[in-house]
Design a protein around this motif. Structure first.
Motif, PDB file in Angstrom:
ATOM      1  N   PHE A   3       0.838  -1.200   0.000  1.00 29.31           N
ATOM      2  CA  PHE A   3       0.000   0.000   0.000  1.00 29.31           C
ATOM      3  C   PHE A   3       0.873   1.250   0.000  1.00 29.31           C
ATOM      4  N   LEU A   4       1.895   1.254   0.859  1.00 31.05           N
ATOM      5  CA  LEU A   4       2.784   2.420   0.937  1.00 31.05           C
ATOM      6  C   LEU A   4       3.568   2.585  -0.355  1.00 31.05           C
ATOM      7  N   LYS A   5       4.019   1.477  -0.938  1.00 26.60           N
ATOM      8  CA  LYS A   5       4.760   1.550  -2.196  1.00 26.60           C
ATOM      9  C   LYS A   5       3.906   2.174  -3.291  1.00 26.60           C
ATOM     10  N   ARG A   6       2.635   1.760  -3.369  1.00 27.60           N
ATOM     11  CA  ARG A   6       1.737   2.302  -4.400  1.00 27.60           C
ATOM     12  C   ARG A   6       1.527   3.799  -4.194  1.00 27.60           C
ATOM     13  N   ALA A   7       1.350   4.192  -2.935  1.00 35.61           N
ATOM     14  CA  ALA A   7       1.127   5.607  -2.629  1.00 35.61           C
ATOM     15  C   ALA A   7       2.355   6.435  -2.992  1.00 35.61           C
ATOM     16  N   LEU A   8       3.547   5.929  -2.647  1.00 33.66           N
ATOM     17  CA  LEU A   8       4.774   6.645  -2.965  1.00 33.66           C
ATOM     18  C   LEU A   8       4.995   6.734  -4.469  1.00 33.66           C
ATOM     19  N   ASN A   9       4.694   5.645  -5.175  1.00 32.34           N
ATOM     20  CA  ASN A   9       4.865   5.637  -6.622  1.00 32.34           C
ATOM     21  C   ASN A   9       3.977   6.665  -7.314  1.00 32.34           C
ATOM     22  N   LYS A  10       2.868   7.006  -6.683  1.00 27.18           N
ATOM     23  CA  LYS A  10       1.972   8.016  -7.251  1.00 27.18           C
ATOM     24  C   LYS A  10       2.410   9.435  -6.865  1.00 27.18           C
ATOM     25  N   LEU A  11       2.836   9.594  -5.623  1.00 25.49           N
ATOM     26  CA  LEU A  11       3.166  10.920  -5.113  1.00 25.49           C
ATOM     27  C   LEU A  11       4.504  11.451  -5.609  1.00 25.49           C
ATOM     28  N   ILE A  12       5.526  10.597  -5.613  1.00 22.71           N
ATOM     29  CA  ILE A  12       6.879  11.052  -5.935  1.00 22.71           C
ATOM     30  C   ILE A  12       6.965  11.708  -7.318  1.00 22.71           C
ATOM     31  N   PRO A  13       6.407  11.108  -8.379  1.00 18.05           N
ATOM     32  CA  PRO A  13       6.483  11.770  -9.698  1.00 18.05           C
ATOM     33  C   PRO A  13       5.794  13.130  -9.705  1.00 18.05           C
ATOM     34  N   VAL A  14       4.708  13.286  -8.961  1.00 14.30           N
ATOM     35  CA  VAL A  14       3.986  14.561  -8.909  1.00 14.30           C
ATOM     36  C   VAL A  14       4.857  15.632  -8.251  1.00 14.30           C
ATOM     37  N   ILE A  15       5.515  15.261  -7.154  1.00  8.68           N
ATOM     38  CA  ILE A  15       6.395  16.200  -6.440  1.00  8.68           C
ATOM     39  C   ILE A  15       7.576  16.593  -7.323  1.00  8.68           C
ATOM     40  N   GLU A  16       8.174  15.608  -7.988  1.00 10.31           N
ATOM     41  CA  GLU A  16       9.332  15.879  -8.845  1.00 10.31           C
ATOM     42  C   GLU A  16       8.953  16.748 -10.045  1.00 10.31           C
ATOM     43  N   GLU A  17       7.716  16.583 -10.537  1.00 15.68           N
ATOM     44  CA  GLU A  17       7.272  17.399 -11.667  1.00 15.68           C
ATOM     45  C   GLU A  17       7.035  18.848 -11.236  1.00 15.68           C
ATOM     46  N   LYS A  18       6.479  19.021 -10.042  1.00 15.79           N
ATOM     47  CA  LYS A  18       6.178  20.370  -9.552  1.00 15.79           C
ATOM     48  C   LYS A  18       7.435  21.100  -9.090  1.00 15.79           C
ATOM     49  N   PHE A  19       8.385  20.330  -8.539  1.00 17.02           N
ATOM     50  CA  PHE A  19       9.624  20.934  -8.040  1.00 17.02           C
ATOM     51  C   PHE A  19      10.827  20.243  -8.695  1.00 17.02           C
ATOM     52  N   PRO A  20      11.120  20.576  -9.945  1.00 21.63           N
ATOM     53  CA  PRO A  20      12.219  19.927 -10.680  1.00 21.63           C
ATOM     54  C   PRO A  20      13.550  20.046  -9.943  1.00 21.63           C
ATOM     55  N   GLY A  21      14.311  18.957  -9.925  1.00 21.19           N
ATOM     56  CA  GLY A  21      15.624  18.959  -9.314  1.00 21.19           C
ATOM     57  C   GLY A  21      15.627  18.703  -7.820  1.00 21.19           C
ATOM     58  N   ILE A  22      14.447  18.544  -7.226  1.00 22.71           N
ATOM     59  CA  ILE A  22      14.394  18.299  -5.785  1.00 22.71           C
ATOM     60  C   ILE A  22      14.991  16.922  -5.491  1.00 22.71           C
ATOM     61  N   SER A  23      15.812  16.827  -4.442  1.00 25.16           N
ATOM     62  CA  SER A  23      16.577  15.602  -4.194  1.00 25.16           C
ATOM     63  C   SER A  23      15.951  14.688  -3.148  1.00 25.16           C
ATOM     64  N   ASN A  24      14.911  15.146  -2.466  1.00 28.46           N
ATOM     65  CA  ASN A  24      14.340  14.348  -1.383  1.00 28.46           C
ATOM     66  C   ASN A  24      12.832  14.157  -1.540  1.00 28.46           C
ATOM     67  N   ALA A  25      12.408  13.912  -2.772  1.00 26.51           N
ATOM     68  CA  ALA A  25      10.980  13.772  -3.051  1.00 26.51           C
ATOM     69  C   ALA A  25      10.363  12.613  -2.275  1.00 26.51           C
ATOM     70  N   ARG A  26      11.113  11.545  -2.085  1.00 32.92           N
ATOM     71  CA  ARG A  26      10.567  10.394  -1.359  1.00 32.92           C
ATOM     72  C   ARG A  26      10.273  10.751   0.091  1.00 32.92           C
ATOM     73  N   TRP A  27      11.214  11.450   0.720  1.00 32.48           N
ATOM     74  CA  TRP A  27      11.017  11.840   2.116  1.00 32.48           C
ATOM     75  C   TRP A  27       9.821  12.788   2.246  1.00 32.48           C
ATOM     76  N   ILE A  28       9.701  13.722   1.312  1.00 32.71           N
ATOM     77  CA  ILE A  28       8.588  14.668   1.327  1.00 32.71           C
ATOM     78  C   ILE A  28       7.267  13.930   1.148  1.00 32.71           C
ATOM     79  N   ALA A  29       7.258  12.934   0.263  1.00 33.18           N
ATOM     80  CA  ALA A  29       6.046  12.137   0.063  1.00 33.18           C
ATOM     81  C   ALA A  29       5.658  11.391   1.344  1.00 33.18           C
ATOM     82  N   LEU A  30       6.644  10.849   2.040  1.00 36.42           N
ATOM     83  CA  LEU A  30       6.379  10.163   3.298  1.00 36.42           C
ATOM     84  C   LEU A  30       5.785  11.113   4.332  1.00 36.42           C
ATOM     85  N   ARG A  31       6.318  12.337   4.398  1.00 39.64           N
ATOM     86  CA  ARG A  31       5.792  13.321   5.342  1.00 39.64           C
ATOM     87  C   ARG A  31       4.360  13.718   4.979  1.00 39.64           C
TER      88      ARG A  31
END
Length: 256
Positions: free
Chosen positions: A206-234
């Motif tokens: 469940f967490l993997k699916r949620a992260l797989n959806k959130l991380i690309p959205v964060i990276e698209e909105k904030f290009p070059g961000i290095s900690n998208a996974r951590w931000i998604a977890l938060r």
């Protein structure tokens, strides 16, 4: 990121956010954040590196004290900021909030993590949390003499390989390991050493699916961000401050 001070192209810190925190980088090339659990000898490392070149004050809008110092190494000037001692970065207390926000938004060129070598297991929790936020870190195994006295042997080379960052055994109160520590800080700050931090893996589908959806959205909105996974977890944990920074776009400009 383009810097407006004398730092070279490898500098990672955010001048905008550091100025808001009251840090003057005009005479410094790199900024180092000093993090660690309480009672790990963090202050001893700070004093060893900075000597008398330090001063204290408070964090803006907080009653928590802040110590800053400076040192030079290999013709470069470093500013060292002592973060509050914490056991985690989950922002459950003012100290944790300050430490987390400085690493996340200030983007120090290196985060120097101090761990008690005689109690390493309990210290690694904070280390792994920091490595979720930044890919520029050095782990100092302080009090290595105490560990040896208790019959504890640490394979620092293998630990460095597992964590993906430099690991330096030291005894700061006697000045042991400090030159190696300075060398490691310089290599990470300048980009000579490319850290490849170990990320905490999850087995929850469940967490993997949620992260797989959130991380690309964060990276698209904030290009070059290095900690998208951590931000998604938060975000999934309902971290209000991170959510607000994303909603108002300030996560990308680092202007919280």
């Amino acid at each position: 990121m383009v810097q407006d001070n004398i730092c070279n192209d490898c500098a990672a810190h955010s001048d905008v956010q550091l100025k808001k925190l009251g840090l003057d980088m005009a005479r410094s090339d790199y900024i180092v954040a000093l993090a660690g659990n309480p009672n790990t000898g963090k202050s001893t490392v700070f004093n060893n590196l900075t000597g008398l070149r330090q001063h204290t004050g408070n964090w803006p809008g907080k009653t928590v004290s802040r110590a800053e110092g400076s040192f030079s190494y290999a013709d470069k000037k470093y500013k060292l900021v002592d973060l509050p001692g914490t056991y985690s970065l989950l922002s459950a207390s003012t100290d944790e909030e300050i430490a987390r926000n400085f690493i996340l938004f200030g983007k120090p060129d290196v985060t120097l993590i101090i761990a008690d070598a005689s109690r390493l297991e309990r210290n690694l929790n904070l280390t792994l949390q920091i490595l979720e936020i930044t890919d520029r870190a050095v782990l100092c195994l302080n009090l290595i003499d105490e560990a040896k006295r208790h019959g504890i042997v640490i394979d620092d080379r293998n630990l460095a390989k597992e964590l993906g960052i430099p690991v330096v055994p030291a005894t700061a109160r006697f000045g042991l390991g400090m030159q190696k520590l300075l060398q490691s800080l310089k290599e990470v700050a300048t980009g000579e050493f490319q850290c490849k931090p170990r990320k905490i893996k999850t087995t929850s589908p469940f967490l993997k699916r949620a992260l797989n959806k959130l991380i690309p959205v964060i990276e698209e909105k904030f290009p070059g961000i290095s900690n998208a996974r951590w931000i998604a977890l938060r975000m999934l944990e309902g971290d209000k401050e991170v959510m607000e920074a994303i909603e108002n776009g300030k996560l990308g400009t680092l202007e919280i």
